[in-house]
Design an enzyme around this catalytic site. Sequence first.
Site, PDB file in Angstrom:
ATOM      1  N   ALA A   1     -33.862  26.799  59.510  1.00  0.00           N
ATOM      2  CA  ALA A   1     -33.981  27.796  60.614  1.00  0.00           C
ATOM      3  C   ALA A   1     -32.305  28.903  60.220  1.00  0.00           C
ATOM      4  O   ALA A   1     -32.660  29.601  60.389  1.00  0.00           O
ATOM      5  CB  ALA A   1     -33.219  27.137  61.957  1.00  0.00           C
ATOM      6  N   TYR A   2     -31.315  27.983  59.925  1.00  0.00           N
ATOM      7  CA  TYR A   2     -29.993  29.251  59.520  1.00  0.00           C
ATOM      8  C   TYR A   2     -30.161  30.210  58.244  1.00  0.00           C
ATOM      9  O   TYR A   2     -30.076  30.919  58.187  1.00  0.00           O
ATOM     10  CB  TYR A   2     -28.659  28.101  59.036  1.00  0.00           C
TER      11      TYR A   2
END
Length: 250
Positions: A156-157
């Site tokens: 996600a990051y």
Amino acid sequence: MNQYDFAGKVAVVTGGAQGIGLSVVERLLDGGAAVAIWDRDPHALQAAQQKLQAQGTVHTVVTDITNMASVEQASADTTAALGPVSILVNSAGIAGANAPTVDYPDTEWDQVIKVNLHGTFNVNKVLLKGMVSQGYGRVVNVASIAGKEGNPNACAYSASKAGVIALTKSIGKETAGQNISVNAITPAAARTKIFDQMSQQHIDYMLSKIPRGRFVQVDEIASLVGWLVSAENSFTTGAVFDLSGGRATY
């Protein structure tokens, strides 16, 4: 230390109450800017204002960058207090959980994308309108080396920061003819409170990938940002500046 002239300029730094953002605020104040710190943590904002108020004009606004109405209100409050904004450093962000993609929690994915990518879009959209009207602006969006390289167990990051890079390039092209510079930086990890969100295994992995053999210092990041948001940066836009200690492969 290089110092740039920001006298008469109004800057907004999101996530500016701590870490990278706070160091950027100090650099801007040193150059004479009036700085509005937007952050969602009122206690951190109060502490930052107490620390910095002797350095210059500091205005704090509790802001949720994931909420467009909150961003619009923060913009109105800042303009009323300090005047039109011509500098933006978008530093607010979260790391999210560390887990393989197949096990990554859906809610965690949504939150990281919401803060890091949607939030960057919201802030840029609102503040760029004023810069277009003025015919002048400088923007730096803080991405990450993870947005270029992709870190395992941080899908996600990594994806959110890749999105920030692409968004920055799009905006840079859209505003290139209006004396507005919009650039991104891709730092390696800095030892800030964001480490509290990461596993030790992931922290060790990130360090192992940095040829310099250490994490980047926040003042090193602020030094580059200082030039990028200065009037001296009159040509470069839509670019990505590496702060990865030699890790980046492109």
